[in-house]
Enzyme design. Structure first.
Site, PDB file in Angstrom:
ATOM      1  N   LYS A 227       0.820  -1.212   0.000  1.00 32.39           N
ATOM      2  CA  LYS A 227       0.000   0.000   0.000  1.00 32.39           C
ATOM      3  C   LYS A 227       0.858   1.268   0.000  1.00 32.39           C
ATOM      4  O   LYS A 227       2.056   1.249   0.260  1.00 32.39           O
ATOM      5  CB  LYS A 227      -0.981  -0.026   1.172  1.00 32.39           C
ATOM      6  CG  LYS A 227      -2.132  -1.006   0.910  1.00 32.39           C
ATOM      7  CD  LYS A 227      -3.303  -0.786   1.826  1.00 32.39           C
ATOM      8  CE  LYS A 227      -4.518  -1.587   1.344  1.00 32.39           C
ATOM      9  NZ  LYS A 227      -5.659  -1.481   2.261  1.00 32.39           N
ATOM     10  N   ARG A 261      -3.697  -9.931   4.694  1.00 29.55           N
ATOM     11  CA  ARG A 261      -4.144  -9.982   3.299  1.00 29.55           C
ATOM     12  C   ARG A 261      -2.996  -9.497   2.422  1.00 29.55           C
ATOM     13  O   ARG A 261      -2.550  -8.354   2.555  1.00 29.55           O
ATOM     14  CB  ARG A 261      -5.388  -9.106   3.133  1.00 29.55           C
ATOM     15  CG  ARG A 261      -6.013  -9.122   1.749  1.00 29.55           C
ATOM     16  CD  ARG A 261      -7.273  -8.272   1.753  1.00 29.55           C
ATOM     17  NE  ARG A 261      -7.985  -8.327   0.472  1.00 29.55           N
ATOM     18  CZ  ARG A 261      -7.749  -7.491  -0.536  1.00 29.55           C
ATOM     19  NH1 ARG A 261      -6.832  -6.538  -0.425  1.00 29.55           N
ATOM     20  NH2 ARG A 261      -8.435  -7.601  -1.665  1.00 29.55           N
TER      21      ARG A 261
END
Length: 291
Positions: A227, A261
């Protein structure tokens, strides 16, 4: 003393987890041409199914299948999203992995559950209460995620007085909604939503104080992989964030996260299994050195 409640045993689909001492690795498989990380590499059905089987072979416990990302973009019709995710779920039924569908559309969730999905991963935090009804009726598990924007719409310059307190309050409210509509407490997982309507300092604060989210009492998932908060913290482009992502995942597990995840499955599985061994949660695979 553990940050996680002692009784965190859960059966999710075909798998049993003891989240007091076990970390589940969730692999991401997106059938979207505009996906954040793979840029459409698994958009084709065959590529998506192959990627899922490869992830299972690399040790993933869980496959998260998405057909429409949360981030801004044109709406994806429900029928098209169903056509993207349901064939992947059906192809993986019986694989032994937990299967989740990453959707905020109740109709998509219902179709995916009928095809064999065990979990609904709703990045809008049950913005549509009908999603809670689908989960309650079918008995699957649900991931309740913090976000502020309506899906597929921008939310520029989010601001929080205390991001962790506000995320926690949101999650408590949405979990209460789910339970009020009949979702069993032991079918609920929470996700603080790193980078979802948050800037980098918010996501770092959430990571640093993740134990406050864990204290809500539900298994906590973190979706940190590659991210922007990792990239901005390190000054790395998207394709060079694996090490930073694994460091953030390991730190989060030490603060109580139990589901991670990820895009880079093999590397993350090894990191999580090593962490479990260090903590004494699992035995080494073999013992030869200086025996």
């Amino acid at each position: 003393m553990s940050l996680v409640s002692a009784d965190m045993r859960r059966r999710i689909g075909p798998r049993e987890f003891d989240f007091a001492r076990q970390v589940a690795v969730m692999a991401i498989v997106n059938r979207t041409p505009d996906s954040f990380y793979d840029r459409g590499r698994t958009d084709a059905l065959g590529a998506a199914v192959a990627a899922a089987h490869r992830a299972i072979g690399e040790g993933a416990d869980w496959i998260d299948i998405g057909g429409a990302k949360f981030a801004p973009g044109p709406p994806v019709p429900v029928a098209e999203e169903v056509d993207r995710v349901v064939p992947v779920v059906a192809a993986l039924a019986g694989s032994g992995a937990v299967l989740s569908v990453d959707t905020f559309q109740p109709e998509v969730a219902r179709a995916a559950i009928a095809a064999g999905a065990h979990v609904v991963n709703d990045t809008t935090g049950l913005r549509d209460p009908a999603m809670a009804d689908v989960v309650a009726e079918t008995g699957v598990a649900v991931i309740v995620t913090h976000s502020l924007a309506a899906p597929r719409t921008p939310y520029p310059s989010p601001r929080y007085d205390d991001v962790v307190a506000e995320v926690g309050a949101f999650l408590r409210e949405r979990v209460a909604l789910a339970e009020a509509r009949g979702v069993a407490s032991d079918r609920i997982i929470v996700d603080p939503g790193h980078d979802l309507n948050k800037h980098t300092l918010d996501s770092l604060e959430l990571t640093r104080r993740l134990d406050e989210v864990v204290a809500l009492g539900y298994p906590t998932l973190v979706a940190l992989s590659n991210k922007d908060f990792v990239g901005e913290s390190l000054g790395r482009p998207r394709e060079q964030r694996v090490e930073g992502s694994i460091a953030a995942a390991a730190y989060s597990v030490m603060r109580g996260a139990r589901i991670v995840r990820v895009h880079n499955v093999r590397e993350t599985v090894d990191a999580m299994r090593m962490l479990e061994a260090i903590e004494g949660w699992r035995e080494p695979v073999f013992l030869e050195h200086n025996r």
